[in-house]
Design a protein around this motif. Structure first.
Motif, PDB file in Angstrom:
ATOM      1  N   GLY A 133      -6.135   0.953  12.458  1.00  0.00           N
ATOM      2  CA  GLY A 133      -6.114   2.286  11.707  1.00  0.00           C
ATOM      3  C   GLY A 133      -5.290   3.331  12.429  1.00  0.00           C
ATOM      4  O   GLY A 133      -4.633   3.943  11.523  1.00  0.00           O
ATOM      5  N   ARG A 167      -6.751  -1.197   2.818  1.00  0.00           N
ATOM      6  CA  ARG A 167      -7.573  -0.861   1.444  1.00  0.00           C
ATOM      7  C   ARG A 167      -8.465   0.658   1.694  1.00  0.00           C
ATOM      8  O   ARG A 167      -8.688   1.229   0.885  1.00  0.00           O
ATOM      9  CB  ARG A 167      -8.294  -2.031   0.869  1.00  0.00           C
ATOM     10  CG  ARG A 167      -7.376  -2.953   0.365  1.00  0.00           C
ATOM     11  CD  ARG A 167      -8.134  -3.939  -0.206  1.00  0.00           C
ATOM     12  NE  ARG A 167      -9.323  -4.829   0.554  1.00  0.00           N
ATOM     13  CZ  ARG A 167      -8.835  -5.820   1.183  1.00  0.00           C
ATOM     14  NH1 ARG A 167      -7.535  -6.351   1.103  1.00  0.00           N
ATOM     15  NH2 ARG A 167      -9.630  -6.380   2.097  1.00  0.00           N
ATOM     16  N   SER A 168      -8.983   0.667   2.900  1.00  0.00           N
ATOM     17  CA  SER A 168     -10.119   1.623   3.250  1.00  0.00           C
ATOM     18  C   SER A 168      -9.140   3.172   3.178  1.00  0.00           C
ATOM     19  O   SER A 168      -9.714   4.111   2.896  1.00  0.00           O
ATOM     20  CB  SER A 168     -10.853   1.317   4.485  1.00  0.00           C
ATOM     21  OG  SER A 168     -11.594   2.419   4.871  1.00  0.00           O
ATOM     22  N   LEU A 169      -8.094   2.959   3.923  1.00  0.00           N
ATOM     23  CA  LEU A 169      -7.349   4.255   4.122  1.00  0.00           C
ATOM     24  C   LEU A 169      -6.679   4.794   3.008  1.00  0.00           C
ATOM     25  O   LEU A 169      -6.786   5.780   2.750  1.00  0.00           O
ATOM     26  CB  LEU A 169      -6.333   4.151   5.246  1.00  0.00           C
ATOM     27  CG  LEU A 169      -6.825   3.875   6.674  1.00  0.00           C
ATOM     28  CD1 LEU A 169      -5.698   3.648   7.712  1.00  0.00           C
ATOM     29  CD2 LEU A 169      -7.503   5.483   7.074  1.00  0.00           C
ATOM     30  N   THR A 211      -2.469   4.740   9.856  1.00  0.00           N
ATOM     31  CA  THR A 211      -2.285   6.314   9.833  1.00  0.00           C
ATOM     32  C   THR A 211      -0.867   6.817  10.257  1.00  0.00           C
ATOM     33  O   THR A 211      -0.371   7.735   9.599  1.00  0.00           O
ATOM     34  CB  THR A 211      -3.562   6.997  10.616  1.00  0.00           C
ATOM     35  OG1 THR A 211      -4.781   6.328  10.336  1.00  0.00           O
ATOM     36  CG2 THR A 211      -3.318   8.520  10.549  1.00  0.00           C
ATOM     37  N   ALA A 270      -7.897  -4.926   5.209  1.00  0.00           N
ATOM     38  CA  ALA A 270      -9.233  -4.358   5.001  1.00  0.00           C
ATOM     39  C   ALA A 270      -9.063  -2.853   5.369  1.00  0.00           C
ATOM     40  O   ALA A 270      -9.602  -2.029   4.679  1.00  0.00           O
ATOM     41  CB  ALA A 270     -10.234  -4.971   5.714  1.00  0.00           C
ATOM     42  N   VAL A 271      -8.348  -2.876   6.642  1.00  0.00           N
ATOM     43  CA  VAL A 271      -8.312  -1.241   6.832  1.00  0.00           C
ATOM     44  C   VAL A 271      -7.474  -0.216   5.706  1.00  0.00           C
ATOM     45  O   VAL A 271      -7.472   0.746   5.614  1.00  0.00           O
ATOM     46  CB  VAL A 271      -7.693  -1.118   8.434  1.00  0.00           C
ATOM     47  CG1 VAL A 271      -7.260   0.315   8.800  1.00  0.00           C
ATOM     48  CG2 VAL A 271      -8.761  -1.828   9.336  1.00  0.00           C
ATOM     49  N   GLY A 330      -7.068   3.500  -0.266  1.00  0.00           N
ATOM     50  CA  GLY A 330      -8.075   3.428  -1.428  1.00  0.00           C
ATOM     51  C   GLY A 330      -7.424   2.391  -2.354  1.00  0.00           C
ATOM     52  O   GLY A 330      -7.487   2.520  -3.409  1.00  0.00           O
ATOM     53  N   GLU A 364      -9.147  -3.586  15.243  1.00  0.00           N
ATOM     54  CA  GLU A 364      -9.583  -2.743  14.286  1.00  0.00           C
ATOM     55  C   GLU A 364      -9.307  -1.308  14.237  1.00  0.00           C
ATOM     56  O   GLU A 364      -8.525  -0.454  13.727  1.00  0.00           O
ATOM     57  CB  GLU A 364     -10.842  -2.884  13.609  1.00  0.00           C
ATOM     58  CG  GLU A 364     -11.335  -2.064  12.343  1.00  0.00           C
ATOM     59  CD  GLU A 364     -12.674  -2.443  11.636  1.00  0.00           C
ATOM     60  OE1 GLU A 364     -13.070  -1.633  10.935  1.00  0.00           O
ATOM     61  OE2 GLU A 364     -13.091  -3.726  11.960  1.00  0.00           O
ATOM     62  N   TYR A 366       0.840  -1.261  -0.009  1.00  0.00           N
ATOM     63  CA  TYR A 366      -0.130   0.040   0.014  1.00  0.00           C
ATOM     64  C   TYR A 366       0.801   1.150  -0.104  1.00  0.00           C
ATOM     65  O   TYR A 366       2.198   1.003   0.200  1.00  0.00           O
ATOM     66  CB  TYR A 366      -0.764  -0.070   1.271  1.00  0.00           C
ATOM     67  CG  TYR A 366      -1.552  -1.174   1.149  1.00  0.00           C
ATOM     68  CD1 TYR A 366      -2.989  -1.583   0.747  1.00  0.00           C
ATOM     69  CD2 TYR A 366      -1.144  -2.012   2.270  1.00  0.00           C
ATOM     70  CE1 TYR A 366      -3.625  -2.500   0.674  1.00  0.00           C
ATOM     71  CE2 TYR A 366      -1.892  -3.406   2.194  1.00  0.00           C
ATOM     72  CZ  TYR A 366      -3.245  -3.662   1.695  1.00  0.00           C
ATOM     73  OH  TYR A 366      -3.739  -4.865   1.422  1.00  0.00           O
TER      74      TYR A 366
END
Length: 190
Positions: free
Chosen positions: A148, A185-187, A152, A182-183, A189, A144, A17
């Protein structure tokens, strides 16, 4: 030169990522060939259970001897030692927060663990570092939420410390890995 990780030691290939500078792995952090691994330590820094015990065992007695001279650490602090028998040159020890329901500053202390570990790595001019899931085991921080915060702070750390080229999140179990992916991919994109 950044050390490479041998995929043969891991159950699955990495996911990447943030322009391939943040990676997730499933495996044993003590086997990673990076400049430093982070130890989710207790306040004494003298070893314990989980990843802390595994790192001390894999590194050998020299790690414990060096840690005895550090005088422990407070939650959110990070201190470096040699890697001894580990493939990593350094171990950066940080003490995560014990989860008390999220109302005692646990998020900020956990964020500080990542920030301080990255600051120490940058100060040592390291290019690669690997983290376990700090505080999510015996300290019961929700996975989770912790993930995050970790991702971050990793993204912020890459911006603040351009010498760092690679941050690895090494997950011991598939459940943790699935949450990290999953986190991420969410953060990011991706």
């Amino acid at each position: 030169m950044v050390a490479t990780v041998s995929q043969s030691r891991y159950e699955r290939p990495m996911a990447t990522y943030a322009r391939a500078r943040i990676e997730t792995w499933l495996g044993d952090i003590t086997q990673l060939e990076v400049d430093a691994i982070v130890n989710a330590a207790n306040a004494s820094l003298l070893g314990g259970g989980g990843v802390d015990g595994a790192i001390h065992e894999a590194a050998g007695p020299g790690l414990l001897d060096e840690c005895r001279g550090l005088g422990g650490a407070r939650p959110g602090e990070a201190k470096a030692t040699g890697g001894y028998a580990l493939p990593a040159r350094y171990v950066i020890h940080t003490v995560g927060p014990v989860w008390h329901g999220g109302h005692q500053g646990e998020d900020e202390v956990l964020a500080r663990c990542y920030r301080e570990s990255l600051r120490v790595a940058s100060g040592l001019r390291l290019r690669s570092i690997a983290f376990p899931a700090i505080s999510t085991g015996a300290f019961r921080f929700p996975l989770e939420r912790a993930t995050g915060i970790a991702l971050t702070e990793a993204q912020r750390g890459l911006a603040a410390h351009p010498d760092l080229q690679r941050i690895v999140f090494c997950c011991f179990g598939r459940t943790d890995l699935d949450v990290y992916d999953a986190v991420a991919r969410s953060l990011f994109g991706e």
